[in-house]
Design a protein around this motif. Structure first.
Motif, mmCIF file in Angstrom:
data_model
loop_
_atom_site.group_PDB
_atom_site.id
_atom_site.type_symbol
_atom_site.label_atom_id
_atom_site.label_comp_id
_atom_site.label_asym_id
_atom_site.label_seq_id
_atom_site.Cartn_x
_atom_site.Cartn_y
_atom_site.Cartn_z
ATOM 1 N N ALA A 92 0.829 -1.211 0.000
ATOM 2 C CA ALA A 92 0.000 0.000 0.000
ATOM 3 C C ALA A 92 0.862 1.260 0.000
ATOM 4 O O ALA A 92 0.532 2.252 -0.669
ATOM 5 C CB ALA A 92 -0.933 -0.009 1.201
ATOM 6 N N ARG A 93 1.962 1.236 0.741
ATOM 7 C CA ARG A 93 2.860 2.395 0.754
ATOM 8 C C ARG A 93 3.469 2.630 -0.631
ATOM 9 O O ARG A 93 3.564 3.770 -1.097
ATOM 10 C CB ARG A 93 3.970 2.187 1.788
ATOM 11 C CG ARG A 93 3.492 2.202 3.224
ATOM 12 C CD ARG A 93 4.658 1.987 4.185
ATOM 13 N NE ARG A 93 4.212 1.753 5.534
ATOM 14 C CZ ARG A 93 3.874 2.713 6.400
ATOM 15 N NH1 ARG A 93 3.945 3.979 6.010
ATOM 16 N NH2 ARG A 93 3.479 2.411 7.616
ATOM 17 N N LEU A 94 3.889 1.542 -1.272
ATOM 18 C CA LEU A 94 4.446 1.652 -2.615
ATOM 19 C C LEU A 94 3.392 2.174 -3.584
ATOM 20 O O LEU A 94 3.672 3.057 -4.412
ATOM 21 C CB LEU A 94 4.966 0.299 -3.084
ATOM 22 C CG LEU A 94 5.498 0.231 -4.521
ATOM 23 C CD1 LEU A 94 6.659 1.196 -4.721
ATOM 24 C CD2 LEU A 94 5.915 -1.195 -4.876
ATOM 25 N N SER A 95 2.179 1.658 -3.485
ATOM 26 C CA SER A 95 1.108 2.116 -4.373
ATOM 27 C C SER A 95 0.824 3.593 -4.163
ATOM 28 O O SER A 95 0.601 4.335 -5.129
ATOM 29 C CB SER A 95 -0.163 1.301 -4.132
ATOM 30 O OG SER A 95 0.025 -0.043 -4.511
ATOM 31 N N ALA A 96 0.828 4.051 -2.909
ATOM 32 C CA ALA A 96 0.589 5.471 -2.627
ATOM 33 C C ALA A 96 1.660 6.325 -3.294
ATOM 34 O O ALA A 96 1.354 7.362 -3.912
ATOM 35 C CB ALA A 96 0.571 5.718 -1.126
ATOM 36 N N SER A 97 2.908 5.892 -3.181
ATOM 37 C CA SER A 97 4.003 6.646 -3.796
ATOM 38 C C SER A 97 3.859 6.677 -5.318
ATOM 39 O O SER A 97 4.056 7.723 -5.962
ATOM 40 C CB SER A 97 5.344 6.012 -3.407
ATOM 41 O OG SER A 97 6.414 6.642 -4.063
ATOM 42 N N GLN A 98 3.500 5.536 -5.901
ATOM 43 C CA GLN A 98 3.354 5.482 -7.358
ATOM 44 C C GLN A 98 2.157 6.287 -7.842
ATOM 45 O O GLN A 98 2.207 6.908 -8.899
ATOM 46 C CB GLN A 98 3.241 4.021 -7.796
ATOM 47 C CG GLN A 98 4.545 3.253 -7.638
ATOM 48 C CD GLN A 98 4.412 1.794 -8.012
ATOM 49 O OE1 GLN A 98 3.357 1.181 -7.836
ATOM 50 N NE2 GLN A 98 5.479 1.210 -8.517
ATOM 51 N N VAL A 99 1.075 6.283 -7.070
ATOM 52 C CA VAL A 99 -0.084 7.096 -7.442
ATOM 53 C C VAL A 99 0.296 8.575 -7.450
ATOM 54 O O VAL A 99 -0.088 9.330 -8.350
ATOM 55 C CB VAL A 99 -1.262 6.841 -6.483
ATOM 56 C CG1 VAL A 99 -2.339 7.910 -6.630
ATOM 57 C CG2 VAL A 99 -1.858 5.463 -6.742
ATOM 58 N N ARG A 100 1.085 9.004 -6.463
ATOM 59 C CA ARG A 100 1.491 10.407 -6.408
ATOM 60 C C ARG A 100 2.393 10.782 -7.581
ATOM 61 O O ARG A 100 2.300 11.892 -8.115
ATOM 62 C CB ARG A 100 2.219 10.685 -5.096
ATOM 63 C CG ARG A 100 1.342 10.586 -3.860
ATOM 64 C CD ARG A 100 2.074 11.134 -2.637
ATOM 65 N NE ARG A 100 1.387 10.827 -1.400
ATOM 66 C CZ ARG A 100 0.322 11.471 -0.940
ATOM 67 N NH1 ARG A 100 -0.179 12.477 -1.649
ATOM 68 N NH2 ARG A 100 -0.236 11.127 0.210
ATOM 69 N N SER A 101 3.257 9.859 -7.984
ATOM 70 C CA SER A 101 4.225 10.192 -9.032
ATOM 71 C C SER A 101 3.761 9.836 -10.440
ATOM 72 O O SER A 101 4.131 10.508 -11.411
ATOM 73 C CB SER A 101 5.557 9.492 -8.757
ATOM 74 O OG SER A 101 5.406 8.091 -8.742
ATOM 75 N N LEU A 102 2.933 8.789 -10.565
ATOM 76 C CA LEU A 102 2.563 8.280 -11.886
ATOM 77 C C LEU A 102 1.083 8.426 -12.209
ATOM 78 O O LEU A 102 0.695 8.225 -13.366
ATOM 79 C CB LEU A 102 2.945 6.792 -12.002
ATOM 80 C CG LEU A 102 4.410 6.422 -11.762
ATOM 81 C CD1 LEU A 102 4.568 4.908 -11.762
ATOM 82 C CD2 LEU A 102 5.299 7.067 -12.807
ATOM 83 N N GLY A 103 0.270 8.728 -11.198
ATOM 84 C CA GLY A 103 -1.172 8.724 -11.404
ATOM 85 C C GLY A 103 -1.713 7.309 -11.292
ATOM 86 O O GLY A 103 -0.958 6.331 -11.218
ATOM 87 N N VAL A 104 -3.032 7.193 -11.285
ATOM 88 C CA VAL A 104 -3.661 5.887 -11.103
ATOM 89 C C VAL A 104 -3.295 4.933 -12.237
ATOM 90 O O VAL A 104 -2.891 3.784 -12.008
ATOM 91 C CB VAL A 104 -5.188 6.031 -11.004
ATOM 92 C CG1 VAL A 104 -5.859 4.656 -11.002
ATOM 93 C CG2 VAL A 104 -5.574 6.792 -9.742
#
Length: 213
Positions: A86-98
């Motif tokens: 979940a932490r990795l997904s949060a970081s990727q959502v912030r940088s890459l979008g959904v």
């Protein structure tokens, strides 16, 4: 996922809409409290399972039972796979979008589709919501031991993010609990399989069809 399996045993479901962002957990707990006018059967999947059990620990007289799927940790999340994911997904959502985060993740297409539908419903609060889920403590085993209600737990034998062993440990800590397992590939073709497993486990733990226990 729970609606039809619960309807099959005479129980109507009410699913409060999540409030995305930092208040995700507190708003979910408040929503259950506001809708629970009598002892109720509470349930959830993954982080939702943690919140359902947390609410039950706080409100034992108002909880008639639990139907849970894929609990991911107990107590502090520490380095639990679901927390790290979940932490990795949060970081990727912030940088890459959904879309970018989903494309970067290694998962079956059906799961990416399910997550895509769920994540987009959180709008701009998605990353904060993922971080809330990743960092919030689940009930401890000592707290679970206080819940003397029938509890059904569904696990996926091949899920590395929500280990089936964690589900079995929850069941061992709970006074009246059972576990039923399925597999991710089955859930991919039959989305209700996880809900059916949780309801079947609840029945095996002493839950009563057509009633709250």
């Amino acid at each position: 996922m729970f609606d039809i399996p619960l309807a099959a045993v005479g129980i109507r479901t009410v699913a409060p809409a999540p409030v995305p962002g930092p208040a995700l957990a507190s708003s979910a707990l408040a929503a259950v409290s506001s809708s629970a006018t009598e002892p109720v059967l509470v349930g959830g999947i993954s982080f939702g399972a943690h919140l359902a059990a947390e609410w039950a620990v706080r409100n034992p007289a108002r909880c008639a039972g639990l139907v849970l799927a894929l609990p991911a940790w107990h107590g502090s999340p520490g380095s639990a796979p679901a927390s790290l994911s979940a932490r990795l997904s949060a970081s990727q959502v912030r940088s890459l979008g959904v879309a970018g985060a989903l494309a970067a993740a290694e998962m079956p297409p059906w799961l990416a589709d399910e997550l895509g539908r769920a994540w987009r419903g959180y709008g701009g609060g998605l990353a904060d919501s993922l971080e809330v889920a990743a960092s919030r403590a689940a009930p401890t085993f000592a707290e679970l031991e206080t819940l003397d209600v029938p509890v059904g737990i569904a696990a996926c034998a091949d899920d590395p993010i929500h280990p089936a062993g964690e589900a079995r440990e929850w069941a061992a800590a709970l006074p009246r609990a059972a576990v039923c397992s399925t597999r991710l590939a089955v859930v991919g073709t039959d989305p209700e399989a996880l809900g059916r497993a949780a309801v079947l486990a609840w029945l095996r733990a002493g839950g009563r069809p057509g009633g709250v226990e």
